[in-house]
Design an enzyme around this catalytic site. Structure first.
Site, short mmCIF file in Angstrom:
data_model
loop_
_atom_site.label_atom_id
_atom_site.label_comp_id
_atom_site.label_asym_id
_atom_site.label_seq_id
_atom_site.Cartn_x
_atom_site.Cartn_y
_atom_site.Cartn_z
N ASP A 143 0.82 -1.22 0.00
CA ASP A 143 0.00 0.00 0.00
C ASP A 143 0.85 1.27 0.00
OD1 ASP A 143 -2.32 -1.46 -0.04
OD2 ASP A 143 -2.62 -1.38 2.14
N LYS A 174 -6.12 -2.72 -7.22
CA LYS A 174 -6.44 -1.95 -6.01
C LYS A 174 -7.59 -0.97 -6.28
CE LYS A 174 -3.35 -3.95 -3.46
NZ LYS A 174 -3.82 -4.95 -2.48
#
Ligand code: S3P
Length: 453
Positions: free
Chosen positions: A332, A359
């Site tokens: 992330d 994502k």
């Protein structure tokens, strides 16, 4: 929709700032509190819409949740036990939150009532076969929605779960995950609480292990060795005790503050109470390998999760290279690290990052577009990119960059703008609230000049 006007930052960013509660840990804490047999108290500094979605879903499942607002938030949850949830009257809307959807899917797979999970436009295009297939293999009755996406036909949300009092319990599952994914792993472990038989999983690399740590702390017979995890409920009481938890700060949010410090010469930025679980700190290692002195001072643990103060001082960066397990441990943080790579001295390489295309946006494509907009050359590959570092030159200014609805792309754009030679605008920034509602305020507290337009 909101836009931000960001002035080039010509003075150092300085300060010690708080970050929101770890989003991953808070999702898990909320779910396990609901399944526990006792009252639970969760202390959170702040949290965004993604966690709010999990919380609302639990209320719809009949769980009493009370949030006391203050400088910090205190969440009290009266656990209903593993079999105490009730059928929701409406679909559970996960908004933009992939973690809400996939973790709830694991939990709903074990219920004797029917339910449905829905999400926003972005979440409704994200792949769900990765949870539907293994959950179905252990006996869950789930149907997804076949959807045309940029990557072809995928099985997506809405996800519908069939349940009734007569159904047989879920079965044992031995499963090799095709990708390192904590969401898939956690969905399968949560469903494993309801299964008659073992849940044995392995992943190519160990993804974040918050679910494992928390379950273990609550007395669930679970063993993790390397990239494998084993949950064998034989002999387990089937009851989770009530607990109290102070949620560590989100290292993924701290990564943006560290990156800001590395973009603006002279900066010195610290973040308090940051979770430093090893499965999350690839960012720290990648920055150190790039020549940055990042100070991490540990101060204790919270329900098996180590916490530290993190501090960065602006310095020249050689390159930021991510691949293999380092990439998984910073999955992330790639948008934040790509921004740092933009001002590195050499060329940085990001590899093995196929998952970034699935994502909140296709992050490889979105990062590449963003970097180019600010005058940073980069070449995209199917699984990553090469970024030509600009060294200590200022970046192009006067840019208008769009978040593409992805909170981390929005924050990355704001940081690049700090380094521009004139003011830039980042459009469509409301999404930042999914993970870091006080992002703008935090940057301002450090000295940034940002206007909401
Ligand atoms: C998360 C797992 C990761 C991560 C996401 C949060 C979690 O997703 O990217 O932001 O809390 O389990 P994947 O499991 O899809 O890799």
């Amino acid at each position: 929709v909101t836009s931000l006007r960001i002035q080039p930052q010509r003075t150092p960013l300085v300060g010690l700032v708080p970050v929101p509660s770890d989003k991953s840990i808070l999702h898990r804490a909320l779910l396990l509190a609901a399944l526990s047999n006792g009252p639970c108290t969760i202390h959170a500094s702040s949290f965004g819409d993604d966690n709010e979605r999990t919380l609302t879903a639990l209320r719809q499942l009949g769980v009493e949740v009370h949030v006391q607002e203050g400088r910090e938030k205190t969440i009290t949850i009266r656990g209903r036990g593993l079999f105490g949830l009730s059928a929701p009257k409406e679909p559970l809307d996960c908004g933009n939150s992939g973690t809400s959807m996939r973790l709830l899917a694991g939990l709903l797979a074990g219920q004797t009532f029917s339910s449905q999970l829905i999400g926003d436009a972005s979440l409704s295009k994200r792949p769900m076969a990765r949870i539907v297939a293994p959950l179905s293999a252990r006996g869950a009755r789930i149907s997804g929605t076949t959807t045309e996406t940029a990557k072809g036909t995928e099985l997506c949300a809405p996800l519908t779960f069939q349940g009734d009092e007569e159904q047989p319990p879920l079965q044992a599952l031995v499963y090799d995950l095709p990708m390192a994914s904590a969401q898939v792993k956690s969905a399968l472990l949560l469903s494993g609480l309801y299964a008659h038989g073992v849940t044995r999983l392995s992943e190519p690399y160990l993804s974040r292990d918050h679910t494992e740590r928390m379950l273990q702390h609550l007395g669930v017979p679970l063993r993790g060795v390397g990239n494998t995890v084993d949950l064998d409920p034989a002999g387990w009481s089937g009851s989770l005790p009530g607990f109290e938890l102070k949620v560590p700060g989100d290292v993924s949010a701290a990564a943006f503050m560290m990156a800001a410090g590395l973009l603006v010469p002279g900066s010195r930025i610290g973040c308090k109470n940051v979770g430093i679980n090893r499965t999350r700190t690839g960012m720290v290692d990648a920055l150190r390998l790039g020549g940055v002195t990042l100070k991490v001072t540990p101060h204790g643990e919270s329900l098996g999760e180590p916490v530290a103060e993190m501090f960065v001082q602006h310095a020249a960066i050689k390159t930021i290279d991510l691949a293999g397990e380092l990439l998984v441990r910073s999955i992330d943080e790639v948008p934040a690290l790509a921004v740092v790579a933009a001002v590195a001295e050499g060329d940085s390489h990001i590899k093995d990052a196929h998952e970034l295309r699935a994502k909140e946006s296709d992050r490889i494509a979105a990062i590449a577009r963003l970097l180019r907009a600010f005058g940073v050359a980069c070449e995209e590959a199917p699984d990553g990119m090469r970024i030509h570092g600009q060294g200590d030159a200022r970046l192009v200014g006067g840019v208008t960059a769009d978040s593409e609805g992805d909170h981390r792309i929005a924050m990355a754009a704001c940081l690049l703008a700090l380094r521009g030679d004139t003011a830039s605008t980042v459009t469509n920034v409301d999404c930042i609230g999914t993970s870091f509602p006080r992002f703008v305020g935090t940057l301002r507290a450090l000295g940034a000049v940002i206007d909401v337009v």
